[in-house]
Write an enzyme that holds these catalytic residues in place. Structure first.
Site, PDB file in Angstrom:
ATOM      1  N   ASN A 167       1.111  -1.231   0.042  1.00  0.00           N
ATOM      2  CA  ASN A 167       0.185  -0.392   0.268  1.00  0.00           C
ATOM      3  C   ASN A 167       1.133   1.279  -0.048  1.00  0.00           C
ATOM      4  OD1 ASN A 167      -2.090   1.092   0.079  1.00  0.00           O
ATOM      5  ND2 ASN A 167      -2.046   2.084   2.309  1.00  0.00           N
ATOM      6  N   TYR A 171       0.477  10.051   4.429  1.00  0.00           N
ATOM      7  CA  TYR A 171      -0.726  10.800   5.790  1.00  0.00           C
ATOM      8  C   TYR A 171       0.171  11.676   6.190  1.00  0.00           C
ATOM      9  CZ  TYR A 171      -2.213   6.182   4.736  1.00  0.00           C
ATOM     10  OH  TYR A 171      -2.634   4.325   4.147  1.00  0.00           O
ATOM     11  N   ARG A 172      -0.613  13.365   6.780  1.00  0.00           N
ATOM     12  CA  ARG A 172       0.974  13.721   7.343  1.00  0.00           C
ATOM     13  C   ARG A 172       1.755  13.201   8.455  1.00  0.00           C
ATOM     14  NH1 ARG A 172      -4.236  16.019  10.505  1.00  0.00           N
ATOM     15  NH2 ARG A 172      -3.397  16.171  12.499  1.00  0.00           N
ATOM     16  N   TRP A 185      -1.635   8.548  10.641  1.00  0.00           N
ATOM     17  CA  TRP A 185      -2.134   7.572  10.007  1.00  0.00           C
ATOM     18  C   TRP A 185      -3.710   7.403  10.172  1.00  0.00           C
ATOM     19  CZ3 TRP A 185       1.491   2.980   8.895  1.00  0.00           C
ATOM     20  CH2 TRP A 185       1.397   2.621   9.690  1.00  0.00           C
ATOM     21  N   ASP A 280      -5.311  21.995   8.268  1.00  0.00           N
ATOM     22  CA  ASP A 280      -5.719  20.824   7.175  1.00  0.00           C
ATOM     23  C   ASP A 280      -6.246  21.735   6.988  1.00  0.00           C
ATOM     24  OD1 ASP A 280      -5.831  18.217   6.152  1.00  0.00           O
ATOM     25  OD2 ASP A 280      -5.353  17.655   8.191  1.00  0.00           O
TER      26      ASP A 280
END
Length: 480
Positions: A167, A171-172, A185, A280
C-alpha cells in the site's frame, strides 16, 4: 512514454509555461507555505524554490495545482480512462482452446506490462546516508499554530502483514527530532489497518516515506483504490507501464526506484504520542490527538533530489485538483456496481469527504435511496457526510443546477434521510465525536406516484423550436 520522475515532470511543466523558478532565498519555516498559498488561491503556476535557507535541496510546490498540470503529469485528457482500464480488466474473459489463447496473447501481454518490476538499483539508490536525519530535508512548517514541521506529500509505503499486498498512502507526518516523527494515519486508512494488525502480533511495522517520483505513483498513493489492489500495480494501470522498484536497505520493503528520497523506518504502534495541531484541508486546525511514532532507520536518495510538497488549508487549494481526478477516474468503477449512475461530483469546497452529488437514470421508486446506501457501503465513500441524488437532466458539476433540483424536486420531510451513528472522516470538525457522527441524504429526483407524489408533475419551461430557430438564424444581426 510515461513521465519517469520529478525532474522530467518539472521540465515538462516548464516547457508548457506551467512552472516558475524562485531564485531568491526563502525560508521553509512559514515563508514558502505562504507563497504557495497565495499562488494556489490565484490559480498560479507550480513553483520550484531553488534557494532554501539552510538547505541545498530545492522545494517543488503546487505541481498538481491545475487540471492542465495533472493532464501533463498523467499524460491523459480524460481521467475516466484510469477507472475504465480496471473495469475492462475485470471483464476480460479467460480464453479456452489453443487458437483462442493465441489470439488473446497481445491483450494478455499488455496486462503483464503494467506490473511493477524489481530492480537491483535505481536513481533513488545513488546516495545511501550514513547518518539518516530529517534535518537534512527542507520540510515545511505551513501554519503558525502548527505543532512543528510536517511532511505533507510523503507516500507512506507499508504492506499487509498477512497477505503482503503493498500500500501507498498519503498521511501527514509531524517531525519530532532528527530520527522520530508521528504518523497521522487515520483509523479508516489502510496504513492504520496494517499497523493494527502488527500491534496484535506485538510487532513494529516496517514503513517507508517516499518523496517524489513518477506523477502516476504520487496520484496512486492518494487515490482510494479498491481493497486488495496493490498500489504499485495501480500505478502501472494509471501510466500503462509498470513502475520500477528497489529494496530498502534497512527494512523489508520495496519502494519506487525513481523516487527522489526514501525515508526508511518503522512505526511502533505501542509508542503513542500527542500529534498536532495542524492546519488541515477542512480550513480548521485539527486538534491534538494520539498517533504512533515513526523511527527513521535509513535514507536513500538521488544525488540532487527535489523535495516535493503540498500546502493544505481552506479550499480551494492544490488538493482540490487531485480530488477532481480521483472523482473522474473512479466514475467507471461506481457505474460498474451502480449502473444507473450517470455522473458523479465531489465539490472541492466540500473538501471531497464532505459532499457528493450523483445523477441517476431513475427507473423505479426509491432508487435514489438505494444508490445512497450502496455508495455509503463502498470503500472511502463510507466517510462522505452528505449525498445529493439528482435526475440525469441535472449537471452535477453546476452547483446552480443542483440547487435548482433540490429546491424544486425535494420536500424536506419526505426526501431528507438522516442516518445516525455512522463512521465519519477523522478530520470532520462538525461531527459530535471523532470518527463518529451522522449522514445526510437528499433525494432531489422527480418523485412519482409510486413514491406518494399525487400531484400532476409540472412541465419544465423550455424554448419552442420555432422561436429557437428564428433567433438562431438572426443571432449575428443582433450585434450582441
Amino acid at each position: 512514454m510515461p513521465i519517469e520522475d520529478t525532474t522530467e515532470f518539472v521540465q515538462k511543466l516548464e516547457a508548457a509555461g506551467e512552472l516558475k523558478r524562485v531564485k531568491v532565498q526563502v525560508d521553509s519555516d512559514l515563508e514558502i507555505a505562504e507563497i504557495l498559498r497565495r499562488t494556489m488561491y490565484e490559480n498560479g503556476p507550480a513553483i520550484l524554490f531553488e534557494n532554501v535557507k539552510g538547505h541545498t535541496m530545492p522545494v517543488l510546490g503546487n505541481a498538481f495545482g491545475s487540471m492542465k498540470r495533472l493532464q501533463i503529469g498523467l499524460e491523459m485528457d480524460d481521467f475516466t480512462e484510469i477507472g475504465q482500464r480496471i473495469v475492462d480488466m475485470t471483464k476480460m474473459e479467460v480464453p479456452s482452446g489453443f487458437l483462442n489463447k493465441i489470439k488473446k496473447l497481445p491483450e494478455l501481454s499488455k496486462m503483464g506490462e503494467i506490473f511493477p518490476k524489481l530492480e537491483k538499483s535505481g536513481p533513488v539508490t545513488e546516495v545511501i546516508e550514513d547518518n539518516p536525519s530529517f534535518g537534512k530535508i527542507p520540510i515545511l512548517k505551513t501554519w503558525h499554530k502548527d505543532a512543528g514541521k510536517f511532511i505533507t506529500l510523503g507516500l507512506v509505503a507499508t504492506k499487509h502483514p498477512e497477505t503482503g499486498v503493498r500500500n501507498l498512502g498519503v498521511y501527514r507526518i509531524q517531525i519530532i527530532d532528527d530520527t522520530h516523527a508521528l504518523m497521522h494515519w487515520q483509523k479508516h486508512k489502510r496504513g492504520a489497518h496494517h499497523g493494527e494488525l502488527s500491534k496484535e502480533k506485538g510487532e513494529k511495522i516496517p514503513a517507508a516515506i517516499i518523496i517524489g517520483g513518477e506523477p502516476a505513483t504520487v496520484f496512486s498513493a492518494i487515490a482510494p483504490v479498491p481493497e486488495g489492489l496493490d498500489k504499485y500495480l495501480f500505478a502501472g494501470i494509471t501510466r500503462k507501464s509498470g513502475i520500477k522498484t528497489v529494496k530498502c536497505k534497512t527494512q523489508d520493503l520495496e519502494v519506487p526506484a525513481n523516487a527522489e528520497i526514501v525515508l526508511e523506518g518503522f512505526v511502533d504502534p505501542s509508542d503513542i504520542r500527542d500529534e498536532g495541531p495542524f492546519g488541515d484541508h477542512t480550513g480548521y486546525y485539527t486538534p491534538v490527538e494520539p498517533y504512533p511514532t515513526f523511527t527513521l532507520t535509513g535514507v536513500m536518495r538521488r544525488q540532487k533530489p527535489i523535495y516535493l510538497t503540498t500546502i493544505v488549508g481552506k479550499p480551494i487549494l492544490e488538493d482540490a485538483y487531485i480530488g477532481k481526478v480521483i472523482e473522474r477516474s473512479f466514475l467507471p468503477l461506481i457505474r460498474m456496481f451502480h449502473p444507473e449512475v450517470v455522473d458523479f461530483a465531489m465539490p472541492a469546497a466540500g473538501w471531497f469527504q464532505g459532499m457528493a452529488i450523483i445523477s441517476i437514470k431513475k427507473r423505479y421508486p426509491g432508487q435514489a435511496k438505494k444508490v445512497m446506501m450502496g455508495l455509503w457501503g463502498t470503500g472511502q465513500l463510507a466517510l462522505t457526510k452528505m449525498f445529493i441524488v439528482v435526475d440525469d437532466d441535472i449537471n452535477v458539476h453546476d452547483i446552480n443546477d443542483v440547487i435548482w433540483a433540490i429546491t424544486t424536486r425535494a420536500d424536506a420531510a419526505r426526501d431528507c434521510t438522516i442516518i445516525n451513528n455512522t463512521p465519519t472522516d477523522t478530520l470532520d470538525p462538525a461531527s459530535p465525536l471523532v470518527n463518529f457522527g451522522s449522514k445526510l441524504g437528499i433525494d432531489a429526483t422527480q418523485k412519482t406516484k409510486e413514491e406518494g407524489f399525487t400531484r400532476e408533475i409540472q412541465e419544465k419551461v423550455t424554448v419552442d423550436d420555432a422561436t429557437k430557430s428564428l433567433v438562431d438564424s438572426k443571432w449575428s444581426s443582433y450585434g450582441l
